[in-house]
Design an enzyme around this catalytic site. Structure first.
Site, PDB file in Angstrom:
ATOM      1  N   ARG A  54      17.939 -74.841  73.013  1.00 30.79           N
ATOM      2  CA  ARG A  54      18.031 -73.804  74.057  1.00 30.79           C
ATOM      3  C   ARG A  54      19.011 -74.250  75.145  1.00 30.79           C
ATOM      4  NH1 ARG A  54      12.019 -74.193  75.788  1.00 30.79           N
ATOM      5  NH2 ARG A  54      12.544 -76.309  75.128  1.00 30.79           N
ATOM      6  N   HIS A 113       7.520 -79.607  57.323  1.00 31.66           N
ATOM      7  CA  HIS A 113       6.087 -79.327  57.165  1.00 31.66           C
ATOM      8  C   HIS A 113       5.972 -77.881  56.704  1.00 31.66           C
ATOM      9  CE1 HIS A 113       1.826 -79.162  57.728  1.00 31.66           C
ATOM     10  NE2 HIS A 113       1.845 -78.556  58.897  1.00 31.66           N
TER      11      HIS A 113
HETATM   12  P1  NAD Z   1       8.576 -82.549  68.564  1.00 36.91           P
HETATM   13  O1  NAD Z   1       7.524 -81.888  69.352  1.00 36.91           O
HETATM   14  O2  NAD Z   1       8.721 -84.013  68.633  1.00 36.91           O
HETATM   15  O3  NAD Z   1      10.017 -81.994  68.953  1.00 36.91           O
HETATM   16  C1  NAD Z   1      10.344 -80.676  68.943  1.00 36.91           C
HETATM   17  C2  NAD Z   1      11.669 -80.460  69.650  1.00 36.91           C
HETATM   18  O4  NAD Z   1      11.940 -79.065  69.548  1.00 36.91           O
HETATM   19  C3  NAD Z   1      11.677 -80.763  71.133  1.00 36.91           C
HETATM   20  O5  NAD Z   1      11.991 -82.080  71.433  1.00 36.91           O
HETATM   21  C4  NAD Z   1      12.760 -79.828  71.593  1.00 36.91           C
HETATM   22  O6  NAD Z   1      14.017 -80.405  71.357  1.00 36.91           O
HETATM   23  C5  NAD Z   1      12.602 -78.632  70.690  1.00 36.91           C
HETATM   24  N1  NAD Z   1      11.821 -77.525  71.293  1.00 36.91           N
HETATM   25  C6  NAD Z   1      10.598 -77.605  71.891  1.00 36.91           C
HETATM   26  N2  NAD Z   1      10.193 -76.398  72.323  1.00 36.91           N
HETATM   27  C7  NAD Z   1      11.178 -75.543  71.966  1.00 36.91           C
HETATM   28  C8  NAD Z   1      11.355 -74.150  72.142  1.00 36.91           C
HETATM   29  N3  NAD Z   1      10.424 -73.395  72.743  1.00 36.91           N
HETATM   30  N4  NAD Z   1      12.479 -73.590  71.637  1.00 36.91           N
HETATM   31  C9  NAD Z   1      13.426 -74.333  71.033  1.00 36.91           C
HETATM   32  N5  NAD Z   1      13.308 -75.664  70.852  1.00 36.91           N
HETATM   33  C10 NAD Z   1      12.218 -76.247  71.319  1.00 36.91           C
HETATM   34  O7  NAD Z   1       8.391 -82.041  67.050  1.00 36.91           O
HETATM   35  P2  NAD Z   1       8.280 -82.935  65.730  1.00 36.91           P
HETATM   36  O8  NAD Z   1       7.018 -83.729  65.781  1.00 36.91           O
HETATM   37  O9  NAD Z   1       9.564 -83.600  65.469  1.00 36.91           O
HETATM   38  O10 NAD Z   1       8.037 -81.785  64.650  1.00 36.91           O
HETATM   39  C11 NAD Z   1       9.081 -81.080  64.037  1.00 36.91           C
HETATM   40  C12 NAD Z   1       8.660 -80.749  62.617  1.00 36.91           C
HETATM   41  O11 NAD Z   1       8.501 -81.958  61.895  1.00 36.91           O
HETATM   42  C13 NAD Z   1       7.329 -80.026  62.531  1.00 36.91           C
HETATM   43  O12 NAD Z   1       7.400 -79.093  61.478  1.00 36.91           O
HETATM   44  C14 NAD Z   1       6.349 -81.134  62.192  1.00 36.91           C
HETATM   45  O13 NAD Z   1       5.199 -80.681  61.514  1.00 36.91           O
HETATM   46  C15 NAD Z   1       7.216 -81.975  61.292  1.00 36.91           C
HETATM   47  N6  NAD Z   1       6.809 -83.378  61.108  1.00 36.91           N
HETATM   48  C16 NAD Z   1       6.548 -84.148  62.184  1.00 36.91           C
HETATM   49  C17 NAD Z   1       6.208 -85.485  62.002  1.00 36.91           C
HETATM   50  C18 NAD Z   1       5.945 -86.397  63.175  1.00 36.91           C
HETATM   51  O14 NAD Z   1       5.451 -87.483  62.944  1.00 36.91           O
HETATM   52  N7  NAD Z   1       6.256 -86.046  64.402  1.00 36.91           N
HETATM   53  C19 NAD Z   1       6.137 -86.027  60.698  1.00 36.91           C
HETATM   54  C20 NAD Z   1       6.466 -85.210  59.616  1.00 36.91           C
HETATM   55  C21 NAD Z   1       6.793 -83.888  59.832  1.00 36.91           C
END
Ligand code: NAD
Ligand code: MG
Length: 350
Positions: A54, A113
């Site tokens: 964003r 995921h």
């Molecule tokens: P996170 O919460 O760490 O990061 C998400 C990022 O998205 C934020 O840092 C920001 O850059 C952006 N964001 C946040 N709000 C937003 C909005 N309203 N609009 C646009 N962008 C926005 O997320 P994550 O843990 O990396 O998860 C991402 C995916 O990976 C998910 O599908 C999750 O299930 C999957 N996943 C996560 C892990 C883990 O350990 N964290 C492991 C495997 C899979």
């Protein structure tokens, strides 16, 4: 389970053809835990990457400091052949609405995921590939392992194969982020989503936190000191789990005293009894029939009233105050923790 019931394929680097990503642009949407790791690893593997955030996202400066290009999610998706959806799961349907029109026939929508695809919160057109490469670890380890020349095990799934190349492309993606170095296990969106939700609810996050708290409360209610209850029920948990993680449950039994082994083997089953098994089956059923997914989607639409209340109650639990006090006594442990915290803050800052 018999041998031939295992249908799981495991893929390695030699199974992946990185030329699948030649002349391909990957849009990484989100720069959190997974987003920063995928974007940087892809870039270091020679793949053309653009990050989508964003306009007002505070992660923008982090992307630029890391030497990558950042544009809006819409512009990133417009330029990309592979759109990697790495914003929080609850935000993904909203971001998808914005970028939907930028997905052309033959493009790939890539997930880490399966929740939104499996529970129909995102319904892509039939002419795009829908794949998943899900590293089985938090993003900072995906990045650190890659930099060290090591890999992070991951999962691969194909939900929709419009081009006929969906799996090949996903494998190439898994190689570029380092997962294929360690091994990529083939699964389905359904299996990944349902086992992930069940695991975090019944065993990992939910199960283990309740087990610890109920154990602690049982000792404290019986008049034992809070400090002893904390050490026995929470602090030692890590030592026990580390042993299982390193060499299996048997290694844990081997390491503890025979008294602990006999007591654990006889009383463990008495605590986690048939009622607990039935409870777990119910939790699994609500995952399978979509009841949990509907509840969580509705909860988010209502601005998370239940979540907010439970989140606060958990912070207010006495064991947290006791733990904070006791952990402060261990300077060495504090140092280790702050290193991990710095890393966590760095990757999760939005
Ligand atoms: P996170 O919460 O760490 O990061 C998400 C990022 O998205 C934020 O840092 C920001 O850059 C952006 N964001 C946040 N709000 C937003 C909005 N309203 N609009 C646009 N962008 C926005 O997320 P994550 O843990 O990396 O998860 C991402 C995916 O990976 C998910 O599908 C999750 O299930 C999957 N996943 C996560 C892990 C883990 O350990 N964290 C492991 C495997 C899979
Ligand atoms: Mg999970």
């Amino acid at each position: 389970m018999t041998e031939d019931e295992f249908t799981t394929e495991i893929y390695y680097e030699s199974d992946a053809d990185e030329s699948q990503l030649d002349d391909v642009t990957v849009a990484v949407l989100g720069y959190g835990s997974q987003g920063h790791a995928h974007a940087l690893n892809l870039h270091d593997s020679g793949v053309d990457v653009v990050v989508g955030l964003r306009e007002d996202s505070s992660s923008r400066s982090a992307v630029e400091a890391d030497g990558l290009e950042v544009v809006t999610p819409v512009e990133a998706a417009a330029r990309a052949d592979i759109v990697s959806m790495l914003v929080p799961d609850t935000v993904q349907p909203h971001v998808y609405e914005q970028i939907e029109d930028e997905l052309e026939a033959g493009d790939t929508l890539q997930f880490a995921h399966g929740f939104n695809i499996h529970y129909n919160q995102i319904q892509p057109d039939e002419d795009v590939d829908v794949t998943m490469i899900a590293p089985k670890s938090p993003g900072h380890l995906v990045r650190r392992n890659y930099e060290n020349g090591e890999g992070t095990p991951g999962l691969l799934a194909v939900y929709q194969d419009a081009t006929g190349d969906a799996k090949e492309r996903a494998l190439a993606y898994s190689k570029a982020i380092g997962c294929a170095r360690a091994g990529v296990v083939e699964t389905t969106f359904r299996e990944e989503t349902e086992t992930d939700l069940f695991g975090e609810q019944a065993v990992l996050c939910g199960g283990i936190a309740e087990l610890i708290k109920v154990g602690y409360e049982t000792l404290v209610d019986a008049g034992y000191s809070k400090e002893m209850a904390y050490f026995e029920c929470l602090n030692e948990m890590k030592l026990i789990v580390d042993l299982m993680y390193e060499d299996g449950i048997g290694a844990m039994w081997d390491s503890v005293s025979d008294t602990a082994e006999y007591g654990g083997l006889t009383r463990g089953e008495a605590v986690i009894d048939d009622q607990v098994r039935a409870n777990m089956e119910e939790v699994l059923e609500e995952v399978q029939n979509g009841e949990f997914a509907t509840e969580w989607v509705t909860e988010n639409q209502a601005n998370r009233p239940v979540y907010t209340q439970l989140n606060q109650a958990e912070k207010d639990h006495e064991i947290e105050e006791v733990g904070e006090r006791l952990r402060a006594l261990f300077a060495w442990q504090e140092e280790q923790e702050s290193e991990t915290e710095d890393e966590r803050e760095k990757v999760q800052a939005d």
